[in-house]
Design a protein around this motif. Structure first.
Motif, PDB file in Angstrom:
ATOM      1  N   GLY A  14       0.854  -1.190   0.000  1.00  0.00           N
ATOM      2  CA  GLY A  14       0.000   0.000   0.000  1.00  0.00           C
ATOM      3  C   GLY A  14       0.882   1.230   0.000  1.00  0.00           C
ATOM      4  N   ILE A  15       0.353   2.301  -0.532  1.00  0.00           N
ATOM      5  CA  ILE A  15       1.058   3.584  -0.472  1.00  0.00           C
ATOM      6  C   ILE A  15       0.226   4.479   0.426  1.00  0.00           C
ATOM      7  N   MET A  16       0.808   4.883   1.562  1.00  0.00           N
ATOM      8  CA  MET A  16       0.018   5.586   2.569  1.00  0.00           C
ATOM      9  C   MET A  16       0.723   6.874   2.985  1.00  0.00           C
ATOM     10  N   ALA A  17      -0.080   7.887   3.296  1.00  0.00           N
ATOM     11  CA  ALA A  17       0.498   9.168   3.690  1.00  0.00           C
ATOM     12  C   ALA A  17      -0.577  10.164   4.045  1.00  0.00           C
ATOM     13  N   HIS A  18      -0.125  11.342   4.465  1.00  0.00           N
ATOM     14  CA  HIS A  18      -1.001  12.495   4.683  1.00  0.00           C
ATOM     15  C   HIS A  18      -1.499  12.998   3.326  1.00  0.00           C
ATOM     16  N   PHE A 106       6.302  10.787   2.711  1.00  0.00           N
ATOM     17  CA  PHE A 106       6.347  12.022   3.495  1.00  0.00           C
ATOM     18  C   PHE A 106       6.748  13.164   2.584  1.00  0.00           C
ATOM     19  N   CYS A 107       6.086  14.302   2.736  1.00  0.00           N
ATOM     20  CA  CYS A 107       6.476  15.499   1.989  1.00  0.00           C
ATOM     21  C   CYS A 107       7.748  16.054   2.620  1.00  0.00           C
ATOM     22  N   GLY A 111       6.794  17.208   6.206  1.00  0.00           N
ATOM     23  CA  GLY A 111       7.290  16.215   7.151  1.00  0.00           C
ATOM     24  C   GLY A 111       6.206  15.280   7.653  1.00  0.00           C
ATOM     25  N   VAL A 112       6.270  14.959   8.935  1.00  0.00           N
ATOM     26  CA  VAL A 112       5.297  14.055   9.551  1.00  0.00           C
ATOM     27  C   VAL A 112       4.071  14.867   9.950  1.00  0.00           C
ATOM     28  N   GLU A 113       2.985  14.691   9.210  1.00  0.00           N
ATOM     29  CA  GLU A 113       1.759  15.459   9.446  1.00  0.00           C
ATOM     30  C   GLU A 113       0.714  14.569  10.119  1.00  0.00           C
ATOM     31  N   PRO A 114      -0.428  15.160  10.566  1.00  0.00           N
ATOM     32  CA  PRO A 114      -1.366  14.394  11.402  1.00  0.00           C
ATOM     33  C   PRO A 114      -1.817  13.074  10.801  1.00  0.00           C
ATOM     34  N   GLN A 115      -2.220  13.076   9.523  1.00  0.00           N
ATOM     35  CA  GLN A 115      -2.711  11.828   8.942  1.00  0.00           C
ATOM     36  C   GLN A 115      -1.572  10.824   8.764  1.00  0.00           C
ATOM     37  N   VAL A 134      10.803   9.964   1.112  1.00  0.00           N
ATOM     38  CA  VAL A 134      10.665  11.409   1.324  1.00  0.00           C
ATOM     39  C   VAL A 134      10.526  12.054  -0.050  1.00  0.00           C
ATOM     40  N   ASN A 135       9.309  12.471  -0.355  1.00  0.00           N
ATOM     41  CA  ASN A 135       8.957  12.966  -1.684  1.00  0.00           C
ATOM     42  C   ASN A 135       9.119  14.494  -1.762  1.00  0.00           C
TER      43      ASN A 135
END
Length: 687
Positions: A14-18, A106-107, A111-115, A134-135
């Motif tokens: 899976g590809i997961m992120a904010h 992660f942007c 960085g590490v955001e709530p979602q 890290v995109n």
């Protein structure tokens, strides 16, 4: 027919992120490089293949998790592109349940955001091995080191870079591969599609050596034999480093970190290599656990084709061409077109009409699906999200998927009589697809009340009703989904005696009601000893009490976290029945809930506001005015981040107010935190 791809060469990821970290763009690039796409789609142009719903293309966000398959170096990669918006967390939950590994995006600026934290916690719960990417390294403000530090601090992840960037922002030109100690330089003329391998630049050599030393030290810590060689100063080969990293990733003790810019086509090929090198195959994950049909014995199935078939349905989708699609993950055995499997949850057989390998909204028919495969099935009539399908002669119940409860309601009504029938069909199909969606008829007003996990969630659902199902609807304003609980205890002695001309009704129950642990829900205990009430009537009593908790005494809202204990009672040989005991239990529960100090609860949300510093004071004042409790304030790059707990009822219309306060420069995200005692009562309700 033998399987085309050995199980060791399958990756279910899976590809997961904010939201807005670049998940869909990254997936599009993966499909391009693996030959599935022959042109590149863009989210901001509304041409992304994985965002195939009209609502996704209009808004530039992912709503449903789209499944696709592709090939990379003789490996089959099944990808599920999951949403980043918190209103669609259920899509992430159901995907993580059936995946073997995940890529956490992660942007480089955000960085590490709530979602990110939410999906990370869900991945931790399911023990899903992960690699991080890290995109957006080409963006102004990109900071690779800061993101790695945030992963360690906020996610408590053992984040270990296996690449470091060469340059940043406009100067981002490539990466240093720390395993092979090679520089990978992307060709700007082809927008990064081509790249050259070179020696590590002199200016980066010292930093690269430091990072590589830390990488080797970290992997040696998890292996006694490697640690001994490391302390003796031995060099490790590239293959040894890769193998040790893979082992550590599989047991979730290390998170390898890569970097790049998906939009500029930089780093995606290396990310594909990382997926193959570090993430598990179904064979690495091993078997799946379950239970026999009466849940008294634990069973297991190995990830082998020779085992009896077992699969889990993790998503239902209404397709305009083939009808109802059920996405399944095959854990063991072989599932064949035309065969019948048992759905033990409903006790019925389901026939496999067609098996489809999905690529977003296009599909390819296959005759068989093997252990480790993710496919869509046509023809399952009774199967719902979280249901097991298994061999009829070797039944097994796999662990189901639990979802967030809805917290926001919306009243809707059909515009015409013709729309009424269409609305019923639309509600049924949407409820099948989305386990966080509910609908019920309000007996007092005659309106239909739909419930979801956020304003955007309901907005999308109404939009789908209109555009997909052609329903004309009038829509009310969103309302908070309140709940009730009890703060005290109550003992109720209830006797039902009805005598008519023929057989009467008799039931006598003594029930105690008390608060349950927060989040534990409804619990029923039977402490009857000596046969005061025969065992066959106990389920009817539990059913009656459970029914009564659906409408609380304060405002008719469902009651949470209550324990009911059946202490005593009596019965009549002739006049007692299931119905009599159920009626007595309902009456007892209604009395008990009134006597046990009922409390009105409201949903409280965790709100994060990212704002330029000059608007910080106004943002905090506004949150305080909304009964918000400020949890902390921190700095993220040039911006200030405010985290607060705010009642949902106070957050309606917040997006407009925040834009006004910050001249459109602040942004916020919110997600459900808990139900807490309501500070203000809704109209017409006394607390």
């Amino acid at each position: 027919m033998p399987r085309k791809t050995p199980i060791e060469n399958i990756r279910n990821i899976g590809i997961m992120a904010h939201i807005d970290a670049g998940k869909t763009t990254t997936t599009e690039r993966i499909l391009f490089y693996t030959g599935v796409l022959h042109r590149l789609g863009e989210v901001h142009h509304g041409t992304a293949v994985m965002d195939y719903m009209e609502q996704e293309r209009e808004r530039g966000i992912t709503i449903t998790s789209a499944a696709t398959s592709c090939q990379w170096n003789e490996q089959t990669i099944n990808i599920i592109d999951t949403p980043g918006h918190v209103d669609f967390t259920a899509e992430v939950q159901r995907s993580l349940r059936v995946l073997d590994g995940a890529v956490a995006l992660f942007c480089s600026v955000g960085g590490v955001e709530p979602q990110s934290e939410t999906v990370w916690r869900q991945a931790e719960e399911y023990k899903v091995p992960r690699i991080a990417f890290v995109n957006k390294m080409d963006r102004v403000g990109a900071d690779f080191k800061q993101v790695v530090a945030q992963m360690r601090e906020r996610l408590r992840a053992n984040a270990v870079p296996v690449q470091i960037p060469i340059g940043a922002e406009e100067g981002f030109s490539g990466v240093v591969d720390l395993i092979r100690m090679k520089a990978i330089i992307y060709d700007d003329e082809t927008q990064g599609m081509r790249f050259e391998e070179e020696e590590v630049p002199e200016a980066l050599r010292e930093e690269a050596n430091t990072y590589r030393e830390k990488l080797i030290e970290t992997i040696a810590e998890g292996d006694d034999a490697l640690m001994e060689r490391y302390l003796e100063g031995e060099e490790f080969s590239v293959d040894e480093i890769r193998q040790a990293l893979r082992s550590a990733t599989l047991n979730v003790s290390i998170i390898p970190v890569l970097c790049g810019s998906s939009f500029k086509n930089k780093g995606v090929q290396q990310l594909l290599d990382g997926i193959v090198d570090f993430l598990p195959s179904p064979a690495d994950i091993g078997g799946v656990q379950g239970f026999n049909l009466d849940a008294t014995e634990e069973l297991s199935r190995k990830a082998r084709d020779e085992e009896p078939a077992s699969a889990l349905a993790f998503k239902i989708l209404s397709d305009q061409f083939v009808g109802r699609l059920s996405f399944i993950r095959v854990y063991s055995g072989v599932v064949k077109t035309g065969e019948a499997l048992l759905n033990p949850g409903v006790g019925k057989r389901e026939r496999i009409g067609r098996l489809l390998r999905m690529h977003a909204d296009s599909r390819e028919d296959v005759s068989e699906a093997y252990a480790g495969d993710i496919v869509a099935v046509v023809g399952l009539k009774r199967t719902r999200t979280g249901d097991t399908l298994c061999d009829q002669k070797h039944p097994i119940m796999l662990e189901a998927i639990t979802f967030t409860e809805p917290v926001i309601d919306l009243a809707i009504e059909a515009k015409t009589r013709a729309d009424q029938d269409k609305l019923a069909v639309a509600l049924e199909k949407l409820a099948e697809e989305d386990p966080t969606f509910r609908s019920k008829s309000d007996e007092e007003t005659g309106q239909m009340i739909i419930s979801g996990v956020g304003e955007l969630h309901l907005d999308i659902l109404v939009d789908r009703m209109v555009k997909e199902f052609g329903v004309g609807v009038n829509v009310g304003k969103p309302q908070v989904a309140y709940r009730e609980t009890i703060a005290g205890e109550a003992l109720v002695d209830e006797k039902l005696v009805r005598q008519t001309g023929g057989k009467g009704q008799y039931a006598h129950v003594v029930l105690k009601f008390l608060p349950n642990t927060k989040g534990a829900g409804f619990e029923f205990e039977n402490e009857i000893r000596g046969g005061a009430i025969p065992k066959e009537f106990i389920p009817a009593i539990e059913s009656g009490v459970r029914e009564a908790t659906q409408t609380g005494p304060i405002g008719g809202y469902p009651v949470l976290d209550v324990k009911a204990v059946l202490l005593n009672g009596s019965f009549h040989d002739v006049d007692s029945s299931d119905l009599a005991f159920k009626i007595a239990a309902v009456k007892a529960a209604r009395q008990g809930l009134v006597q046990a100090a009922p409390v009105l609860l409201e949903p409280v949300f965790d709100v994060e506001v990212v704002t330029p510093e000059e608007y910080l004071g106004d943002v905090i004042s506004d949150l305080n005015a909304r009964n918000g409790k400020i949890e902390n304030i921190s700095q993220r790059g040039m911006a200030q981040v405010v985290r607060a707990l705010v009642p949902l009822v106070k957050m309606f219309g917040y997006v407009t107010q925040l834009r006004s306060l910050s001249q459109g420069r602040a942004a916020y995200t919110m997600q459900f935190h808990e139900y807490a005692k309501a500070q203000d009562a809704p109209v017409g309700v006394m607390i």
